[in-house]
Design a protein around this motif. Structure first.
Motif, short mmCIF file in Angstrom:
data_model
loop_
_atom_site.label_atom_id
_atom_site.label_comp_id
_atom_site.label_asym_id
_atom_site.label_seq_id
_atom_site.Cartn_x
_atom_site.Cartn_y
_atom_site.Cartn_z
N ILE A 146 0.88 -1.18 0.00
CA ILE A 146 0.00 0.00 0.00
C ILE A 146 0.91 1.23 0.00
CG2 ILE A 146 -1.88 1.22 1.18
CD1 ILE A 146 -2.66 -1.55 0.10
N ASP A 148 3.81 1.24 -0.78
CA ASP A 148 5.04 0.74 -0.21
C ASP A 148 5.48 -0.47 -1.04
OD1 ASP A 148 5.72 2.40 1.84
OD2 ASP A 148 4.74 1.26 3.41
N SER A 171 -2.81 -0.12 8.94
CA SER A 171 -2.67 0.58 7.67
C SER A 171 -3.44 1.88 7.81
CB SER A 171 -3.21 -0.26 6.51
OG SER A 171 -2.93 0.39 5.30
N TYR A 217 -3.74 9.88 0.60
CA TYR A 217 -2.60 10.20 1.47
C TYR A 217 -2.08 11.57 1.06
CZ TYR A 217 -2.16 5.40 3.27
OH TYR A 217 -2.37 4.21 3.90
N ILE A 274 -0.52 12.52 7.18
CA ILE A 274 -1.92 12.91 6.98
C ILE A 274 -2.65 11.96 6.03
CG2 ILE A 274 -3.41 14.71 5.95
CD1 ILE A 274 -1.34 16.77 6.87
N1 SAM Z 1 1.97 1.30 3.79
C1 SAM Z 1 1.44 2.38 4.55
C2 SAM Z 1 0.02 2.05 5.01
O1 SAM Z 1 -0.37 0.88 4.94
O2 SAM Z 1 -0.67 2.94 5.45
C3 SAM Z 1 1.49 3.68 3.79
C4 SAM Z 1 2.87 4.11 3.41
S1 SAM Z 1 2.91 5.64 2.60
C5 SAM Z 1 4.56 5.65 2.00
C6 SAM Z 1 3.01 6.79 3.89
C7 SAM Z 1 1.75 7.68 4.00
O3 SAM Z 1 0.75 6.97 4.73
C8 SAM Z 1 1.97 8.95 4.78
O4 SAM Z 1 2.50 9.99 3.95
C9 SAM Z 1 0.57 9.28 5.26
O5 SAM Z 1 -0.19 9.90 4.23
C10 SAM Z 1 0.02 7.88 5.53
N2 SAM Z 1 0.29 7.51 6.93
C11 SAM Z 1 1.15 6.58 7.38
N3 SAM Z 1 1.13 6.53 8.72
C12 SAM Z 1 0.25 7.46 9.13
C13 SAM Z 1 -0.21 7.91 10.40
N4 SAM Z 1 0.26 7.40 11.52
N5 SAM Z 1 -1.15 8.90 10.43
C14 SAM Z 1 -1.63 9.43 9.30
N6 SAM Z 1 -1.23 9.06 8.08
C15 SAM Z 1 -0.31 8.08 7.99
#
Ligand code: SAM
Length: 346
Positions: A146, A148, A171, A217, A274
């Motif tokens: 996701i 990633d 996630s 995201y 966010i």
């Molecule tokens: N694989 C991850 C998932 O399953 O959510 C997402 C990875 S992506 C590279 C990273 C993005 O996920 C961030 O820029 C943000 O938009 C969102 N994200 C990840 N952790 C978060 C959190 N604790 N609170 C809010 N948004 C989050």
């Protein structure tokens, strides 16, 4: 809640390969990991909470890792970190940092598996799976695949008929969706809002009539311009939620209309990670604005009528009419073709 934001560097090696090569080489398992004949419960510590958790051999296991709160690590993740023969991690330093916070020792070989090398790595990792190894794949946070790494090995495993399974968990998509208070029966995940202004506007325009709840995201340094774009695309009254720092100490969900959340972003710019959740279009909205795809000739005729009625140049009338009639993918009709069609109008 404990703030467990990742701390860079654990003092352990970030090298591509660390630890012993897997010794257990079993025959390739069937593609269904739950049927793997050589799956064994972990046995290395008596009375541990992970006792009885089955580690499938000859299998790729995608495992979700915490998105901010270490306490969200599952028992399966912990067992897999200890027991997998190979751990393919997006960032090896972050893997070791997570292991340190969880108090587990990563016994297997650790390899870096990120966006830039995952396609090249997939086959060598799957050769190990074929030889009976458990290959654990983790990303920096949340669910692998996701936004990633992870998809390359899943696709290649399917092609090679090798088993792949998942130890699901945190996630940000589902966390935000559940907290937003918007309908969850139908939703779509739209990934990161496009960075380039024109791409962003086109993507959002194409979603104007989307009736499912939408999840995006976003990065904090782009949130201000994204809120402007949301306002332009969906209007001020659509309900939405801005979810930040989920599972962490400063978790916050701002709910309201797009206009209200946009104002809150101006008044108090949000920091941290966010997720944006936007309500889908209502049936009335869709009926009102249902995109009718007009032919170039019809657009030219509309432009001609406008040019005559308002006394403006045909070129300007075409530009206006085109903007008012975006195509279903959010792009605009071809201006030159409409102009050509206008030359043949009777
Ligand atoms: N694989 C991850 C998932 O399953 O959510 C997402 C990875 S992506 C590279 C990273 C993005 O996920 C961030 O820029 C943000 O938009 C969102 N994200 C990840 N952790 C978060 C959190 N604790 N609170 C809010 N948004 C989050």
């Amino acid at each position: 809640m404990t703030d467990t934001r990742a701390v860079a560097g654990s003092g352990e090696s970030g090298a591509d390969a660390v630890g012993p090569v897997p010794s257990a080489v079993a025959p390739a398992s069937s593609p269904s990991p739950s049927l793997a004949p050589d799956a064994t419960p972990i046995q290395d510590h008596d009375g541990s909470v992970t006792d009885g958790i089955t580690i499938p051999h000859g299998c790729v296991v995608l495992a979700a890792t915490p998105i901010g709160n270490t306490g969200d690590a599952s028992l399966r993740l912990i067992a897999l970190l200890q027991q997998a023969d190979i751990v393919a991690a997006e960032d090896t330093r972050r893997l070791y940092d997570l292991a340190r916070r969880l108090g587990v020792h990563v016994n297997g070989r650790v390899v870096a598996n990120h966006d830039h090398n995952e396609r090249q790595k997939a086959d060598s990792l799957l050769d190990e799976v074929e030889g009976g190894a458990t290959v654990l794949l983790v990303s920096d946070a949340g669910m692998p695949t996701i936004n990633d790494p992870g998809l390359a090995i899943v696709r290649r495993a399917i092609e090679r008929g090798l088993p792949v399974t998942c130890a699901p968990g945190p996630s940000a998509v589902l966390d935000a969706l559940a907290l937003a208070g918007l309908p969850t029966d139908r939703f779509c995940y739209e990934g990161f809002v496009p960075r380039k202004t024109s791409d962003r506007e086109q993507r959002l325009r194409s979603l104007h009539n989307e009736m499912r709840t939408m999840v995006f995201y976003e990065a904090p340094h782009r949130i201000s311009e994204t809120m402007d774009a949301l306002l332009a695309a969906f209007g001020p009254d659509r309900q939405m939620a801005l979810c930040r720092e989920l599972t962490k100490d400063y978790e916050q969900v701002r709910r309201g209309s797009i206009e209200q959340v946009r104002q809150s972003v101006v008044d108090d710019p949000p920091r941290g990670e966010i997720v944006l959740v936007i309500a889908g279009a209502s049936a009335e909205e869709v009926n009102e604005t249902s995109p009718v795809v007009l032919t170039d000739e019809q657009l030219a005729r509309l432009a001609q009528e406008r040019a005559d009625a308002e006394g403006i140049r045909m070129k300007d009338a075409i530009a206006e009419v085109i903007k008012e009639h975006p195509l279903p993918d959010g792009s605009f009709p071809n201006r030159k073709k409409v102009y050509q069609a206008s030359l043949t109008l009777k």
